[in-house]
Design an enzyme around this catalytic site. Structure first.
Site, PDB file in Angstrom:
ATOM      1  N   SER A 127       1.038  -1.125  -0.561  1.00  0.00           N
ATOM      2  CA  SER A 127       0.421   0.402   0.056  1.00  0.00           C
ATOM      3  C   SER A 127       1.140   0.957   0.345  1.00  0.00           C
ATOM      4  O   SER A 127       2.209   1.424   0.475  1.00  0.00           O
ATOM      5  CB  SER A 127      -0.761   0.050   1.716  1.00  0.00           C
ATOM      6  OG  SER A 127      -1.685   0.950   1.464  1.00  0.00           O
ATOM      7  N   TYR A 145      -2.792  -1.432  11.449  1.00  0.00           N
ATOM      8  CA  TYR A 145      -2.594  -2.487   9.765  1.00  0.00           C
ATOM      9  C   TYR A 145      -1.124  -1.726   8.853  1.00  0.00           C
ATOM     10  O   TYR A 145      -0.740  -2.631   7.884  1.00  0.00           O
ATOM     11  CB  TYR A 145      -3.866  -1.833   9.512  1.00  0.00           C
ATOM     12  CG  TYR A 145      -3.767  -1.772   7.564  1.00  0.00           C
ATOM     13  CD1 TYR A 145      -4.042  -2.298   7.230  1.00  0.00           C
ATOM     14  CD2 TYR A 145      -3.338  -0.914   6.912  1.00  0.00           C
ATOM     15  CE1 TYR A 145      -4.174  -2.847   5.726  1.00  0.00           C
ATOM     16  CE2 TYR A 145      -3.745  -0.690   5.530  1.00  0.00           C
ATOM     17  CZ  TYR A 145      -4.054  -1.877   4.870  1.00  0.00           C
ATOM     18  OH  TYR A 145      -4.321  -1.645   3.514  1.00  0.00           O
ATOM     19  N   LYS A 171       2.011  -4.041   6.883  1.00  0.00           N
ATOM     20  CA  LYS A 171       2.848  -3.750   5.339  1.00  0.00           C
ATOM     21  C   LYS A 171       4.104  -3.676   5.400  1.00  0.00           C
ATOM     22  O   LYS A 171       4.522  -3.840   4.521  1.00  0.00           O
ATOM     23  CB  LYS A 171       1.298  -2.882   4.595  1.00  0.00           C
ATOM     24  CG  LYS A 171      -0.293  -2.768   4.533  1.00  0.00           C
ATOM     25  CD  LYS A 171       0.031  -4.504   3.186  1.00  0.00           C
ATOM     26  CE  LYS A 171      -1.683  -4.670   3.019  1.00  0.00           C
ATOM     27  NZ  LYS A 171      -1.648  -5.880   2.803  1.00  0.00           N
TER      28      LYS A 171
END
Ligand code: UDP
Length: 344
Positions: A126, A153, A157
């Site tokens: 992302s 979150y 990544k």
């Protein structure tokens, strides 16, 4: 014909990618635990492609189940790993759930790939890894500095990218492509698959279409006092079908042994920044639907502006996200109408 394992293949980006893979002649095995998707998505994929893909209802963290899967499909050539929890706010509330789901599943996959001689993986990363880039780094290319993640979150990544780099360093036969997505929006042109947000949407587009459908009273625009031309935040909104096509290109590059580096990184965006007001106005223009909105305060943790320099993906993957925003927004509205049984 190659065999591709797609984890999270019934999710939003996963399902669109499965369709593109199948239409390019790849055999697909979908693994999904239906935690944020439904089995009807499989029917949508089948209706678009006229083929039922292999599907296993499995959690990628289930080592025994995944081992059985690798044994049942000894012909897997590559993995595209979408399966992950993705709600930023929830990750702040339940960090361990996120670390278990998002980190554990990648470890299981890599162990099994290693044991079963599968040497290719495409990973869903992302643009959150860049945080708010300095002005001199806008548009943001793949060499912009990685910034400390603002949520568990976001951290998963970053950690996953590092796990993949470390594993590739130790195992020279492993090829990795990290795809850093900007803001995927829209739905398949058939309106047979699309985004299925869980509860009240966090993301802008599902909130827009649900408001237009009367499910929400009004869209709240988070801030009009940013240092941008119209005061609202700027993002790079990429059509989910364009994004799906990039996965197929990245995969083919790997399978044909064309990668320049063992770990390749690509920004996947349009290369254009669009503001929240521009989204709202274009949506109203192309659909003719009323979209009540109110400007409220800034949302905590929001980045002011970020958009991609996608030159590398354009050149190396021979790919461009060029579907006009008007068409993308129309596709999102067609999908919402279908979900809500709204007539023309
Ligand atoms: N946004 C908004 N109202 C909403 C949801 C989002 O104004 O109900 C804005 C948000 O502040 C951001 C942009 O829309 O500027 C994109 O938000 P989203 O959550 O979709 O993506 P992200 O912030 O993760 O890039």
């Amino acid at each position: 014909m190659s065999r591709i394992l797609v984890t999270g293949g019934l999710g939003y980006i996963g399902s669109h990618t499965v369709v593109e893979l199948m239409q390019q002649g790849h055999n697909v095995v979908i693994v999904d635990n239906l935690s944020n998707s439904t089995i009807e998505v499989l029917e949508g994929i089948e209706a678009i492609t006229n083929t039922k893909p292999c599907f296993e209802n499995l959690d990628c963290n289930d080592y025994v189940g995944m081992e059985r899967l690798f044994n049942s499909y000894p012909d897997i050539d590559a993995v595209i790993h979408f399966a992950a929890s993705k709600a930023v706010g929830e990750s702040v509330e339940k960090p361990l759930l996120y670390y278990r789901n998002n980190i554990g599943s990648l470890v299981v996959l890599l162990e099994l790939m290693n044991a079963h001689g599968v040497h290719n993986i495409v990973f869903s990363s992302s643009c959150t890894v860049y945080g708010q880039p300095d002005e001199k780094h806008l548009p943001v290319d793949e060499n912009a500095p990685i910034q400390k993640a603002l949520s568990p979150y976001g951290n998963t990544k970053q950690v996953n990218e590092q796990i993949l780099r470390d594993t590739a360093h130790a195992n020279k036969s492993l090829n990795v492509v990290l795809l850093r997505y900007f803001n995927p929006i829209g739905a398949h042109p058939t309106a047979l698959i699309g985004e299925l947000p869980n509860g009240i949407p966090n993301n802008l587009l599902p909130y827009v279409t649900q408001t237009a459908a009367g499910v929400r009273n009004e869209l709240k625009i988070f801030g009009d006092d940013y240092n941008t031309p119209d005061g609202s935040c700027i993002r790079d909104y990429i059509y989910v079908v364009d994004l799906a096509k990039a996965h197929v290109k990245a995969l083919q590059r790997m399978l044909h042994g064309e990668c320049d580096e063992q770990v390749e990184v690509y920004n996947l965006g349009t290369g254009h920044g669009v503001s929240v007001f521009e989204i709202v106005n274009t949506f109203k223009e192309v659909t003719g639907v009323n979209l009540p909105y109110v400007v409220v305060g800034r949302r905590e943790g929001d980045i002011e502006q970020v958009w991609a320099d996608a030159t590398k993906a354009n050149a190396k993957l021979n790919w461009k996200a060029d579907t006009p925003l008007a068409d993308v927004l129309k596709s999102a509205w067609e999908w919402e109408k279908k979900l809500r049984n709204i007539a023309e």
